[in-house]
Design a protein around this motif. Structure first.
Motif, PDB file in Angstrom:
ATOM      1  N   LEU A  74       0.829  -1.207   0.000  1.00 38.33           N
ATOM      2  CA  LEU A  74       0.000   0.000   0.000  1.00 38.33           C
ATOM      3  C   LEU A  74       0.863   1.258   0.000  1.00 38.33           C
ATOM      4  CD1 LEU A  74      -2.780  -1.048   2.554  1.00 38.33           C
ATOM      5  CD2 LEU A  74      -3.033  -0.796   0.075  1.00 38.33           C
ATOM      6  N   LYS A  75       1.991   1.187   0.711  1.00 31.44           N
ATOM      7  CA  LYS A  75       2.905   2.336   0.766  1.00 31.44           C
ATOM      8  C   LYS A  75       3.486   2.618  -0.615  1.00 31.44           C
ATOM      9  CE  LYS A  75       6.889   4.091   3.343  1.00 31.44           C
ATOM     10  NZ  LYS A  75       7.872   3.784   4.405  1.00 31.44           N
ATOM     11  N   LYS A  76       3.867   1.566  -1.348  1.00 32.43           N
ATOM     12  CA  LYS A  76       4.393   1.740  -2.701  1.00 32.43           C
ATOM     13  C   LYS A  76       3.333   2.334  -3.628  1.00 32.43           C
ATOM     14  CE  LYS A  76       7.807  -1.998  -2.465  1.00 32.43           C
ATOM     15  NZ  LYS A  76       8.154  -3.341  -2.969  1.00 32.43           N
ATOM     16  N   GLU A  77       2.089   1.860  -3.498  1.00 31.73           N
ATOM     17  CA  GLU A  77       0.995   2.391  -4.322  1.00 31.73           C
ATOM     18  C   GLU A  77       0.772   3.868  -4.042  1.00 31.73           C
ATOM     19  OE1 GLU A  77      -2.491   0.071  -3.683  1.00 31.73           O
ATOM     20  OE2 GLU A  77      -1.565  -1.816  -4.305  1.00 31.73           O
ATOM     21  N   LEU A  78       0.793   4.241  -2.750  1.00 26.87           N
ATOM     22  CA  LEU A  78       0.589   5.643  -2.378  1.00 26.87           C
ATOM     23  C   LEU A  78       1.746   6.505  -2.867  1.00 26.87           C
ATOM     24  CD1 LEU A  78      -0.983   7.845  -0.943  1.00 26.87           C
ATOM     25  CD2 LEU A  78       0.116   7.161   1.203  1.00 26.87           C
ATOM     26  N   HIS A  79       2.975   5.991  -2.766  1.00 26.77           N
ATOM     27  CA  HIS A  79       4.155   6.723  -3.236  1.00 26.77           C
ATOM     28  C   HIS A  79       4.040   7.011  -4.731  1.00 26.77           C
ATOM     29  CE1 HIS A  79       8.336   7.451  -4.473  1.00 26.77           C
ATOM     30  NE2 HIS A  79       8.518   7.881  -3.228  1.00 26.77           N
ATOM     31  N   THR A  80       3.616   6.013  -5.497  1.00 25.08           N
ATOM     32  CA  THR A  80       3.434   6.192  -6.946  1.00 25.08           C
ATOM     33  C   THR A  80       2.359   7.221  -7.241  1.00 25.08           C
ATOM     34  OG1 THR A  80       4.104   3.893  -7.345  1.00 25.08           O
ATOM     35  CG2 THR A  80       2.875   5.001  -9.096  1.00 25.08           C
ATOM     36  N   GLU A  81       1.265   7.166  -6.473  1.00 22.56           N
ATOM     37  CA  GLU A  81       0.164   8.115  -6.670  1.00 22.56           C
ATOM     38  C   GLU A  81       0.605   9.547  -6.360  1.00 22.56           C
ATOM     39  OE1 GLU A  81      -4.512   8.804  -5.357  1.00 22.56           O
ATOM     40  OE2 GLU A  81      -3.277   7.364  -4.276  1.00 22.56           O
ATOM     41  N   LEU A  82       1.351   9.722  -5.267  1.00 26.02           N
ATOM     42  CA  LEU A  82       1.807  11.062  -4.895  1.00 26.02           C
ATOM     43  C   LEU A  82       2.770  11.641  -5.918  1.00 26.02           C
ATOM     44  CD1 LEU A  82       2.365  10.637  -1.033  1.00 26.02           C
ATOM     45  CD2 LEU A  82       0.505  11.854  -2.173  1.00 26.02           C
ATOM     46  N   GLN A  83       3.614  10.772  -6.496  1.00 26.50           N
ATOM     47  CA  GLN A  83       4.579  11.237  -7.491  1.00 26.50           C
ATOM     48  C   GLN A  83       3.909  11.652  -8.798  1.00 26.50           C
ATOM     49  OE1 GLN A  83       7.967  11.726  -6.899  1.00 26.50           O
ATOM     50  NE2 GLN A  83       7.204  11.352  -4.839  1.00 26.50           N
ATOM     51  N   SER A  84       2.735  11.092  -9.075  1.00 22.09           N
ATOM     52  CA  SER A  84       2.054  11.388 -10.345  1.00 22.09           C
ATOM     53  C   SER A  84       0.987  12.476 -10.209  1.00 22.09           C
ATOM     54  CB  SER A  84       1.404  10.103 -10.889  1.00 22.09           C
ATOM     55  OG  SER A  84       0.430   9.607  -9.977  1.00 22.09           O
ATOM     56  N   LEU A  85       0.882  13.087  -9.026  1.00 22.11           N
ATOM     57  CA  LEU A  85      -0.153  14.099  -8.801  1.00 22.11           C
ATOM     58  C   LEU A  85       0.123  15.374  -9.573  1.00 22.11           C
ATOM     59  CD1 LEU A  85      -0.921  14.017  -4.966  1.00 22.11           C
ATOM     60  CD2 LEU A  85      -2.426  13.298  -6.808  1.00 22.11           C
ATOM     61  N   ASP A  86      -0.960  15.991 -10.064  1.00 22.97           N
ATOM     62  CA  ASP A  86      -0.861  17.319 -10.655  1.00 22.97           C
ATOM     63  C   ASP A  86      -1.185  18.391  -9.624  1.00 22.97           C
ATOM     64  OD1 ASP A  86      -0.175  16.392 -13.180  1.00 22.97           O
ATOM     65  OD2 ASP A  86      -2.265  16.084 -13.742  1.00 22.97           O
ATOM     66  N   SER A  87      -1.797  17.976  -8.524  1.00 21.61           N
ATOM     67  CA  SER A  87      -2.188  18.919  -7.476  1.00 21.61           C
ATOM     68  C   SER A  87      -1.133  18.984  -6.383  1.00 21.61           C
ATOM     69  CB  SER A  87      -3.525  18.483  -6.853  1.00 21.61           C
ATOM     70  OG  SER A  87      -3.396  17.211  -6.251  1.00 21.61           O
ATOM     71  N   ARG A  88      -1.310  19.910  -5.471  1.00 20.33           N
ATOM     72  CA  ARG A  88      -0.403  20.045  -4.339  1.00 20.33           C
ATOM     73  C   ARG A  88      -0.819  19.101  -3.219  1.00 20.33           C
ATOM     74  NH1 ARG A  88       0.387  26.619  -3.732  1.00 20.33           N
ATOM     75  NH2 ARG A  88       1.308  26.981  -5.781  1.00 20.33           N
TER      76      ARG A  88
ATOM     77  N   THR B 123      -0.263  13.929   8.375  1.00 20.64           N
ATOM     78  CA  THR B 123      -1.321  13.512   7.457  1.00 20.64           C
ATOM     79  C   THR B 123      -1.223  14.306   6.164  1.00 20.64           C
ATOM     80  OG1 THR B 123      -2.773  13.037   9.344  1.00 20.64           O
ATOM     81  CG2 THR B 123      -3.812  13.224   7.174  1.00 20.64           C
ATOM     82  N   ALA B 124      -1.290  13.607   5.043  1.00 20.34           N
ATOM     83  CA  ALA B 124      -1.273  14.246   3.721  1.00 20.34           C
ATOM     84  C   ALA B 124      -2.694  14.309   3.179  1.00 20.34           C
ATOM     85  CB  ALA B 124      -0.386  13.461   2.761  1.00 20.34           C
ATOM     86  N   GLN B 125      -3.068  15.466   2.671  1.00 16.03           N
ATOM     87  CA  GLN B 125      -4.387  15.644   2.065  1.00 16.03           C
ATOM     88  C   GLN B 125      -4.201  16.207   0.664  1.00 16.03           C
ATOM     89  OE1 GLN B 125      -7.403  17.244   4.997  1.00 16.03           O
ATOM     90  NE2 GLN B 125      -5.559  17.602   6.201  1.00 16.03           N
ATOM     91  N   TYR B 126      -4.889  15.606  -0.295  1.00 18.74           N
ATOM     92  CA  TYR B 126      -4.713  16.013  -1.686  1.00 18.74           C
ATOM     93  C   TYR B 126      -5.934  15.620  -2.511  1.00 18.74           C
ATOM     94  CZ  TYR B 126      -3.515  11.062  -2.133  1.00 18.74           C
ATOM     95  OH  TYR B 126      -3.546   9.681  -2.083  1.00 18.74           O
ATOM     96  N   VAL B 127      -5.984  16.153  -3.715  1.00 14.97           N
ATOM     97  CA  VAL B 127      -7.053  15.823  -4.663  1.00 14.97           C
ATOM     98  C   VAL B 127      -6.452  14.937  -5.743  1.00 14.97           C
ATOM     99  CG1 VAL B 127      -8.732  16.734  -6.315  1.00 14.97           C
ATOM    100  CG2 VAL B 127      -8.228  18.009  -4.208  1.00 14.97           C
ATOM    101  N   ASP B 128      -7.022  13.739  -5.919  1.00 13.47           N
ATOM    102  CA  ASP B 128      -6.442  12.801  -6.879  1.00 13.47           C
ATOM    103  C   ASP B 128      -6.889  13.097  -8.313  1.00 13.47           C
ATOM    104  OD1 ASP B 128      -9.030  11.865  -7.136  1.00 13.47           O
ATOM    105  OD2 ASP B 128      -8.648   9.943  -6.174  1.00 13.47           O
ATOM    106  N   ALA B 129      -6.490  12.231  -9.252  1.00 12.47           N
ATOM    107  CA  ALA B 129      -6.774  12.448 -10.672  1.00 12.47           C
ATOM    108  C   ALA B 129      -8.266  12.421 -10.978  1.00 12.47           C
ATOM    109  CB  ALA B 129      -6.050  11.394 -11.509  1.00 12.47           C
ATOM    110  N   GLU B 130      -9.045  11.757 -10.129  1.00 12.25           N
ATOM    111  CA  GLU B 130     -10.499  11.684 -10.314  1.00 12.25           C
ATOM    112  C   GLU B 130     -11.226  12.769  -9.534  1.00 12.25           C
ATOM    113  OE1 GLU B 130     -11.663   7.754  -9.298  1.00 12.25           O
ATOM    114  OE2 GLU B 130     -10.561   6.821 -10.958  1.00 12.25           O
ATOM    115  N   PHE B 131     -10.464  13.732  -9.065  1.00 12.71           N
ATOM    116  CA  PHE B 131     -10.993  14.880  -8.319  1.00 12.71           C
ATOM    117  C   PHE B 131     -11.681  14.464  -7.019  1.00 12.71           C
ATOM    118  CE2 PHE B 131     -13.070  19.085  -7.852  1.00 12.71           C
ATOM    119  CZ  PHE B 131     -11.966  19.863  -8.123  1.00 12.71           C
ATOM    120  N   LYS B 132     -11.088  13.473  -6.365  1.00 13.08           N
ATOM    121  CA  LYS B 132     -11.571  13.026  -5.068  1.00 13.08           C
ATOM    122  C   LYS B 132     -10.568  13.445  -3.997  1.00 13.08           C
ATOM    123  CE  LYS B 132     -14.020   8.938  -6.784  1.00 13.08           C
ATOM    124  NZ  LYS B 132     -14.101   7.450  -6.731  1.00 13.08           N
TER     125      LYS B 132
END
Length: 216
Positions: free
Chosen positions: A50-64, A84-93
């Motif tokens: 799960l940590k690897k998946e989250l790391h990949t997601e954070l690296q590919s973010l267009d948002s802050r 705690t990290a809070q962000y908006v993902d590619a699906e705007f969630k």
């Protein structure tokens, strides 16, 4: 099963219970319950995945990525810090993930908090523009480090006694400068506070030059 164990916070020791396998047999005889050590390893493997998946997601973010932190002391007088990290993902969630939960070294100063935050950001490959700017400025200030230290110590001396500020103000008034209600001291790890301290010191340069020989 691993997802359930993590979500329900089931103790690993429960898998050593002698009544567990007979109960499972009544529902699915071919399912063999693993021991607590295997379950422990599987849970940590799931955590790493799960940590690897989250790391990949954070690296590919267009948002802050926005960070919040919380610090508290346990009954054993150990300090803990969660980030705690809070962000908006590619699906705007909106996503909210705890990316760090570690013991915070004593004393729980601003420097210790900054160090732990920077370790967390480095681990996750996140960049902090404020920290990078602080490093650049701190590196640039090394050429005047001795002068800054002398100014800081002089201001600390004036600020350490209520009787010294009137003496400082008396000199300031004689030079046509406004009196001060207090002395501004910087936080060495924050360049903007050092800049503000130096700006004030430069304004009262003549006063400080006149004050210093009277003390040192």
């Amino acid at each position: 099963m691993i997802k359930y164990i993590i979500h329900a916070e089931v103790p690993f020791l429960q898998f050593e219970d002698h009544y567990l396998q007979p109960w499972i047999d009544t529902m699915q005889p071919t399912f063999i319950v693993k021991g607590r050590h295997t379950i422990h390893s599987d849970c940590f493997k799931k955590f790493e995945d799960l940590k690897k998946e989250l790391h990949t997601e954070l690296q590919s973010l267009d948002s802050r990525v926005c960070l919040t932190s919380d610090i508290w002391t346990a009954s054993q007088n150990l300090g803990y810090m969660a980030i705690t990290a809070q962000y908006v993902d590619a699906e705007f969630k909106i996503k909210k993930k705890i990316i760090s939960f570690k013991v915070l070294e004593y004393p729980h100063s601003g420097f210790a908090i900054e160090e732990e935050t920077m370790r967390c950001l480095t681990e996750w490959g996140l960049r902090c523009s404020a920290h990078i700017l602080n490093i650049l400025v701190q590196d640039g200030m090394t050429v005047i480090h001795t002068a800054i230290k002398k100014i800081r110590e002089l201001l600390k001396h004036i600020d350490s006694s209520v009787s010294r500020l009137p003496m400082f103000n008396s000199l300031a008034k004689g030079m046509g400068l406004a009196s001060k209600s207090g002395i501004y001291l910087d936080i060495p790890t924050r360049w903007n506070s050092t800049f503000q301290m130096l700006r004030e010191a430069l304004k009262y340069k003549a006063v400080l030059n006149s004050y210093a020989p009277k003390i040192f």
